[in-house]
Motif scaffolding. Structure first.
Motif, mmCIF file in Angstrom:
data_model
loop_
_atom_site.group_PDB
_atom_site.id
_atom_site.type_symbol
_atom_site.label_atom_id
_atom_site.label_comp_id
_atom_site.label_asym_id
_atom_site.label_seq_id
_atom_site.Cartn_x
_atom_site.Cartn_y
_atom_site.Cartn_z
ATOM 1 N N ASP A 39 40.857 29.352 41.767
ATOM 2 C CA ASP A 39 39.796 30.219 41.271
ATOM 3 C C ASP A 39 38.571 30.021 42.155
ATOM 4 O O ASP A 39 38.331 28.921 42.667
ATOM 5 N N ILE A 40 37.777 31.068 42.293
ATOM 6 C CA ILE A 40 36.540 31.008 43.061
ATOM 7 C C ILE A 40 35.391 31.299 42.106
ATOM 8 O O ILE A 40 35.389 32.333 41.426
ATOM 9 N N LEU A 41 34.417 30.383 42.045
ATOM 10 C CA LEU A 41 33.296 30.519 41.127
ATOM 11 C C LEU A 41 31.984 30.567 41.893
ATOM 12 O O LEU A 41 31.856 30.002 42.986
ATOM 13 N N SER A 42 31.013 31.216 41.284
ATOM 14 C CA SER A 42 29.648 31.216 41.795
ATOM 15 C C SER A 42 28.711 31.029 40.612
ATOM 16 O O SER A 42 28.777 31.786 39.638
ATOM 17 N N VAL A 47 34.388 34.346 39.935
ATOM 18 C CA VAL A 47 34.298 35.577 40.710
ATOM 19 C C VAL A 47 35.698 36.121 40.981
ATOM 20 O O VAL A 47 35.960 37.312 40.836
ATOM 21 N N PHE A 48 36.607 35.230 41.382
ATOM 22 C CA PHE A 48 38.006 35.580 41.616
ATOM 23 C C PHE A 48 38.869 34.547 40.904
ATOM 24 O O PHE A 48 38.572 33.357 40.934
ATOM 25 N N GLU A 49 39.948 34.999 40.298
ATOM 26 C CA GLU A 49 40.760 34.116 39.469
ATOM 27 C C GLU A 49 42.216 34.134 39.915
ATOM 28 O O GLU A 49 42.765 35.185 40.266
ATOM 29 N N ALA A 50 42.824 32.937 39.937
ATOM 30 C CA ALA A 50 44.265 32.771 40.187
ATOM 31 C C ALA A 50 44.694 33.418 41.500
ATOM 32 O O ALA A 50 45.656 34.184 41.557
ATOM 33 N N THR A 74 43.712 26.579 39.805
ATOM 34 C CA THR A 74 43.892 27.431 38.636
ATOM 35 C C THR A 74 44.677 26.691 37.562
ATOM 36 O O THR A 74 45.593 25.942 37.858
ATOM 37 N N GLY A 75 44.309 26.905 36.306
ATOM 38 C CA GLY A 75 45.080 26.317 35.217
ATOM 39 C C GLY A 75 44.199 25.798 34.105
ATOM 40 O O GLY A 75 42.968 25.919 34.143
#
Length: 217
Positions: A39-42, A47-50, A74-75
């Motif tokens: 996953d990408i977080l900000s 922001v983007f998952e899995a 992810t998870g």
């Protein structure tokens, strides 16, 4: 975890001012064949998952200037992989590419030129196979279109007439076909990135064709 060890502390920097007004557009390409989904977080928000190997996201709107993207597995029990610091310019489009293998991880921030050209397709090629040699991309039994791309290199955008093409990936300077690409279609007025991914040793080489356009899910 090798993925964590090698990506930790990664910093991607473009030479822009630290603070800018406006919006930039960023997407993420997971091109590491033996790395887990992430996953990408900000700012603590996903922001983007899995995102798994071969996934290329849509463009997300982000504030121009300095931005920290947190990468985590992810998870249900995610593990932080890294904080990735980037600087982006207002009104421009970018791809953050994760490249290599879990033990030799690289990352690269590249600018995308998504403005189309009327009546023709704009195409670039990204060599993202970590154990493959430098390659040419050519028309089947024909001339070379993109020449001498090594791992972690990308071509500029070239223009081609709209149509369906039979292409070949060849070791640079030869006519040996390493990977045949039959029936690759490009539409006029669109922009494409062609990613060569996978591993030569594992016989998993393939190509993914992604349209470079601003669209949300």
């Amino acid at each position: 975890m090798l993925w964590t060890r090698w990506i930790a502390g990664l910093v991607l920097v473009l030479g822009f001012a630290l603070a800018q007004e406006g919006t930039a557009y960023v997407r993420f390409a997971h091109l590491v064949p033996d790395a887990p989904a992430v996953d990408i977080l900000s700012g603590g928000n996903k922001v983007f998952e899995a995102q798994a190997f071969k996934d290329v996201t849509y463009y997300a709107e982000v504030p121009a200037g300095s931005l920290t993207l947190t990468v985590q597995t992810t998870g249900q029990n995610p593990a932080k992989v890294a904080d990735v610091n980037i600087r982006v310019q207002a009104g421009k489009y970018y791809t953050v590419m994760a490249l290599g293998t879990a033990s030799t991880l690289k990352a690269r921030l590249v600018e995308d030129r998504i403005a189309p050209a009327e009546g023709v397709a704009k195409v670039r090629v990204i060599h993202a196979s970590p154990d493959a040699p430098a390659v040419d991309v050519a028309l089947k039994e024909g001339p070379v279109l993109f020449r001498n791309l090594a791992f972690n290199q990308l071509s500029g955008y070239g223009t081609v007439p709209a149509g369906v093409y039979n292409l070949e990936v060849r070791p640079t300077g030869t006519r040996t076909v390493a990977l045949p690409l039959e029936g690759v279609g490009f539409e006029g007025g669109k922009v494409y990135s062609v990613f060569a991914v996978g591993l030569l040793a594992g016989e998993t080489l393939e190509v993914i064709v992604v349209e470079d356009s601003f669209a949300s899910p």
